[in-house]
Design a protein around this motif. Structure first.
Motif, PDB file in Angstrom:
ATOM      1  N   GLU A  59       0.826  -1.210   0.000  1.00  0.00           N
ATOM      2  CA  GLU A  59       0.000   0.000   0.000  1.00  0.00           C
ATOM      3  C   GLU A  59       0.864   1.265   0.000  1.00  0.00           C
ATOM      4  N   ILE A  60       1.982   1.207   0.710  1.00  0.00           N
ATOM      5  CA  ILE A  60       2.905   2.355   0.690  1.00  0.00           C
ATOM      6  C   ILE A  60       3.401   2.583  -0.743  1.00  0.00           C
ATOM      7  N   ARG A  61       3.707   1.482  -1.416  1.00  0.00           N
ATOM      8  CA  ARG A  61       4.174   1.610  -2.795  1.00  0.00           C
ATOM      9  C   ARG A  61       3.112   2.305  -3.661  1.00  0.00           C
ATOM     10  N   THR A  62       1.847   1.922  -3.455  1.00  0.00           N
ATOM     11  CA  THR A  62       0.768   2.488  -4.268  1.00  0.00           C
ATOM     12  C   THR A  62       0.682   4.007  -4.121  1.00  0.00           C
ATOM     13  N   ILE A  63       0.589   4.499  -2.876  1.00  0.00           N
ATOM     14  CA  ILE A  63       0.299   5.934  -2.721  1.00  0.00           C
ATOM     15  C   ILE A  63       1.553   6.811  -2.725  1.00  0.00           C
ATOM     16  N   SER A  64       2.721   6.173  -2.849  1.00  0.00           N
ATOM     17  CA  SER A  64       3.931   6.984  -3.015  1.00  0.00           C
ATOM     18  C   SER A  64       4.471   6.873  -4.436  1.00  0.00           C
ATOM     19  N   ALA A  65       3.685   6.270  -5.319  1.00  0.00           N
ATOM     20  CA  ALA A  65       4.109   6.159  -6.717  1.00  0.00           C
ATOM     21  C   ALA A  65       4.127   7.548  -7.362  1.00  0.00           C
ATOM     22  N   ASP A  66       4.844   7.663  -8.481  1.00  0.00           N
ATOM     23  CA  ASP A  66       4.990   8.962  -9.145  1.00  0.00           C
ATOM     24  C   ASP A  66       3.646   9.579  -9.547  1.00  0.00           C
ATOM     25  N   ASP A  67       2.647   8.732  -9.873  1.00  0.00           N
ATOM     26  CA  ASP A  67       1.377   9.314 -10.332  1.00  0.00           C
ATOM     27  C   ASP A  67       0.595   9.991  -9.199  1.00  0.00           C
ATOM     28  N   PHE A  96       8.720  14.545  -4.984  1.00  0.00           N
ATOM     29  CA  PHE A  96       8.970  14.178  -3.595  1.00  0.00           C
ATOM     30  C   PHE A  96       7.901  13.148  -3.210  1.00  0.00           C
ATOM     31  N   ASN A  97       8.226  11.877  -3.382  1.00  0.00           N
ATOM     32  CA  ASN A  97       7.208  10.832  -3.240  1.00  0.00           C
ATOM     33  C   ASN A  97       6.704  10.664  -1.810  1.00  0.00           C
ATOM     34  N   GLY A  98       7.527  10.968  -0.845  1.00  0.00           N
ATOM     35  CA  GLY A  98       7.078  10.848   0.540  1.00  0.00           C
ATOM     36  C   GLY A  98       6.599   9.455   0.906  1.00  0.00           C
ATOM     37  N   ALA A  99       7.383   8.454   0.554  1.00  0.00           N
ATOM     38  CA  ALA A  99       6.995   7.075   0.876  1.00  0.00           C
ATOM     39  C   ALA A  99       7.060   6.846   2.390  1.00  0.00           C
ATOM     40  N   TRP A 100       8.121   7.302   2.984  1.00  0.00           N
ATOM     41  CA  TRP A 100       8.301   7.170   4.435  1.00  0.00           C
ATOM     42  C   TRP A 100       7.438   8.231   5.137  1.00  0.00           C
ATOM     43  N   ALA A 142       3.444   8.339   3.530  1.00  0.00           N
ATOM     44  CA  ALA A 142       2.659   7.217   3.004  1.00  0.00           C
ATOM     45  C   ALA A 142       2.676   6.092   4.031  1.00  0.00           C
ATOM     46  N   SER A 143       3.804   5.943   4.718  1.00  0.00           N
ATOM     47  CA  SER A 143       3.906   4.832   5.673  1.00  0.00           C
ATOM     48  C   SER A 143       2.931   4.994   6.842  1.00  0.00           C
ATOM     49  N   GLY A 144       2.860   6.183   7.408  1.00  0.00           N
ATOM     50  CA  GLY A 144       1.934   6.406   8.519  1.00  0.00           C
ATOM     51  C   GLY A 144       0.481   6.358   8.067  1.00  0.00           C
ATOM     52  N   THR A 145       0.227   6.860   6.869  1.00  0.00           N
ATOM     53  CA  THR A 145      -1.121   6.838   6.299  1.00  0.00           C
ATOM     54  C   THR A 145      -1.613   5.399   6.200  1.00  0.00           C
ATOM     55  N   VAL A 146      -0.772   4.558   5.644  1.00  0.00           N
ATOM     56  CA  VAL A 146      -1.100   3.145   5.504  1.00  0.00           C
ATOM     57  C   VAL A 146      -1.180   2.473   6.886  1.00  0.00           C
ATOM     58  N   GLY A 147      -0.338   2.911   7.806  1.00  0.00           N
ATOM     59  CA  GLY A 147      -0.415   2.396   9.177  1.00  0.00           C
ATOM     60  C   GLY A 147      -1.789   2.606   9.782  1.00  0.00           C
ATOM     61  N   VAL A 148      -2.368   3.782   9.557  1.00  0.00           N
ATOM     62  CA  VAL A 148      -3.695   4.077  10.102  1.00  0.00           C
ATOM     63  C   VAL A 148      -4.779   3.268   9.378  1.00  0.00           C
ATOM     64  N   PRO A 167      13.614  13.963  -2.787  1.00  0.00           N
ATOM     65  CA  PRO A 167      12.966  13.120  -3.817  1.00  0.00           C
ATOM     66  C   PRO A 167      13.292  11.637  -3.632  1.00  0.00           C
ATOM     67  N   SER A 168      14.384  11.355  -2.927  1.00  0.00           N
ATOM     68  CA  SER A 168      14.783   9.950  -2.744  1.00  0.00           C
ATOM     69  C   SER A 168      13.965   9.233  -1.672  1.00  0.00           C
ATOM     70  N   ASP A 169      13.036   9.925  -1.020  1.00  0.00           N
ATOM     71  CA  ASP A 169      12.154   9.238  -0.065  1.00  0.00           C
ATOM     72  C   ASP A 169      11.126   8.435  -0.862  1.00  0.00           C
ATOM     73  N   GLU A 170      11.598   7.287  -1.369  1.00  0.00           N
ATOM     74  CA  GLU A 170      10.785   6.428  -2.229  1.00  0.00           C
ATOM     75  C   GLU A 170      10.637   5.044  -1.613  1.00  0.00           C
ATOM     76  N   TRP A 171       9.575   4.365  -2.036  1.00  0.00           N
ATOM     77  CA  TRP A 171       9.351   2.990  -1.590  1.00  0.00           C
ATOM     78  C   TRP A 171      10.494   2.102  -2.063  1.00  0.00           C
ATOM     79  N   SER A 172      10.836   1.131  -1.223  1.00  0.00           N
ATOM     80  CA  SER A 172      11.828   0.141  -1.629  1.00  0.00           C
ATOM     81  C   SER A 172      11.393  -1.229  -1.127  1.00  0.00           C
TER      82      SER A 172
END
Ligand SMILES: [Zn+2]
Length: 537
Positions: free
Chosen positions: A35-43, A323-327, A330-336, A483-488
């Motif tokens: 889910e983090i990958r989904t909402i931190s994707a470039d789109d 700036f994808n903001g995966a960490w 997106a991570s806390g969003t998905v946590g909730v 910008p490097s705050d991306e999903w891995s």
């Protein structure tokens, strides 16, 4: 890998029957990651408020909540709470200021040089003629610390001059700061006492970079913090202007730190000020979902996380402008979202759970401030806010650091739960960062609602503090707000799952008990909460 990461639905149902609802969760590192990958994707374009990235994010959230059968938790049965952010820009050359001495002589002040002025209030216009001036030291009234800069002085209709910061020493939390150091607190306190304006006294002389930089910054567009004190104007003066007014910064610095200081009027002096700003509105939204409590539905436990990040910046260095903001976050969003899924699968709670996805946190916690300024659920009967900003990305840790250690009893509840897992609650270890003021739990705390914000453990089960701290500092330094705050796929979400599990148990304990978490006697927020004690009888 831990067993609870891979236990399936059937095993989970068995555990529910056998061990009671406190064990009925099965947070999945894989699903979190996906889910983090989904909402931190470039789109999703870095999820900036008011953009298409916001729309996509909120649609995704709503679809998730509908899929697990939650109710809309916003106003009037809606998913969204509208947040209209007012932005202010000074009209060029429109500001005027002068002061008049006891002999009636007028001294003109040059805005941007001698003084800075803003009218970041409801209408953007300030016009004050001949207001008296008061020097109020740090401008702090802290009854729980026996500190009172104002004393009995009436500042109604006056302009209050304050020093930035707060007294040194243990009375004000030692290494960590208290809320009393903030300009927002000082403005609130002055406004409550009837002041028409607040001026911060800079220790820097007119020619020093510290002053010239801040004077330049004062010309930029600024967004009003929803619910902020609406004194007519705010501003700053440098040490040279202060000396002309009879205030010697060096001499005052010694006097105001002792606890004996009391505010005084500048005898015979008055000030006149004119400011004009244009305003525009940025519309964004908080998204809220809920699980209604069975027996005490009006008592709520909020899990919050900000959905926004900082968007796209074409001027960013390098190829990648998103700036994808995966960490973050997106991570806390998905946590909730996953917290909601797990709590929905547990037995229905006695109190109500609210899952609040706040807007515009990166602009200054503005969605959360908008929520507490216009709460969907009364703050007086909001049991707690549990905020999740940036899930920890590591193997198992012994420590569960929190922001604002020593503030309220939620940390003792968390400690009791952590102990059962052989873990312990600690402070965040970085007082210089001022983390306590930097995420969405803070507007709740400021409004008196006990709030908890867990952070990343660095005391690794494998490798201890040395390995954990080095890894954390490297990750934060490399990716935070870049910008490097991306999903891995390499992220280790073991620690995230462990922390979410603790926060799940904490929420259930609160939801199925009758306790009201309390502020500790040394907390500056206890007095705010006490004003609504009657609602919690
Ligand atoms: Zn951030």
């Amino acid at each position: 890998m831990f067993a609870r990461l891979i236990c399936g639905a059937a095993a989970s149902a068995l555990m529910l029957a056998a061990a009671g609802m406190a064990s009925a969760q099965d947070f999945s590192a894989l699903r979190l990651s996906d889910e983090i990958r989904t909402i931190s994707a470039d789109d999703f374009q870095g999820r900036y408020p008011g953009t298409d990235g916001e729309k996509k994010t909120l649609e995704w959230l709503q679809a998730r909540y509908e899929a697990v059968g939650l109710e809309p938790g916003g106003p009037d049965g809606q998913w969204l709470q509208v947040v209209d952010l007012k932005r202010y820009t000074p009209v060029a050359d429109a500001a005027r200021a002068s002061w008049t001495d006891a002999g009636g002589q007028v001294h003109v002040l040059t805005p941007g040089t001698d003084i800075t002025l803003r009218a970041v209030t409801n209408d953007g216009q300030a016009s004050i003629t001949g207001a008296g001036l008061v020097f109020a030291g740090f401008g702090i009234h802290a009854p729980e610390r026996g500190w009172d800069d104002y004393g009995d002085l009436d500042v109604t209709g006056k302009i209050v001059i304050v020093m930035g910061g707060e007294p040194d020493g243990d009375l004000f939390n030692g290494q960590y700061t208290t809320n009393y150091q903030s300009g927002a607190y000082k403005a609130d306190e002055a406004k409550r006492r009837g002041a028409v304006g607040v001026i911060t006294l800079s220790k820097a002389a007119a020619a020093e970079p510290a002053w010239t930089r801040s004077a330049q910054g004062a010309g930029r567009t600024r967004t009003l913090t929803p619910g902020a004190a609406d004194t007519e104007f705010s501003g700053a003066i440098n040490a040279d202007t202060a000396r002309a007014l009879g205030l010697d910064v060096a001499a005052l610095a010694g006097r105001i730190g002792t606890g004996d200081f009391r505010a005084f009027e500048l005898p015979g002096l008055t000030m006149s000020v004119q400011v004009s700003e244009t305003t525009e509105t940025l519309r964004t939204h908080n998204l809220l979902a809920k699980i209604t409590g069975t027996t005490r539905p009006n008592e709520t436990i909020i899990y919050s996380a900000h959905w926004d990040h900082v968007g796209v910046n074409e001027r960013a260095a390098g190829e990648d402008k998103i700036f994808n903001g995966a960490w973050d976050n997106a991570s806390g969003t998905v946590g909730v979202v996953e917290m909601a899924r797990q709590l929905k699968a547990a037995a229905a709670p006695e109190r109500t759970f609210v899952f609040a996805h706040m807007a515009a946190e990166e602009m200054g916690l503005l969605g959360a401030y908008a929520y507490v300024a216009d709460p969907v659920y009364p703050l007086a009967t909001t049991v707690a806010d549990i905020n999740i900003d940036m899930l920890p990305l590591s193997g198992p840790t012994r420590d569960v650091p929190i922001f604002g250690k020593g503030q309220n009893s939620l940390e003792d509840d968390l400690q009791a739960l952590a102990e059962k897992e052989g873990r312990y609650v600690s402070d965040d270890g970085q007082p210089e960062q001022g983390f306590y003021y930097r995420s969405d739990h803070f507007p709740f705390a400021r409004a008196g609602v006990p709030a908890l914000m867990p952070w990343h453990g660095v005391d690794w089960v494998e490798g201890g503090r040395e390995a954990g701290l080095a890894a954390w500092q490297a990750k934060f330094g490399a990716d935070y707000h870049r910008p490097s705050d991306e999903w891995s796929a390499d992220w280790d979400l073991t620690s995230a799952v462990e922390n979410l599990t603790l926060l799940y148990r904490l929420g259930l304990d609160l939801a199925n008990g009758e306790r009201w978490p309390t502020w500790k006697p040394t907390s500056e927020f206890g007095q705010v909460r006490a004003a609504s004690d009657a609602a919690r009888q």
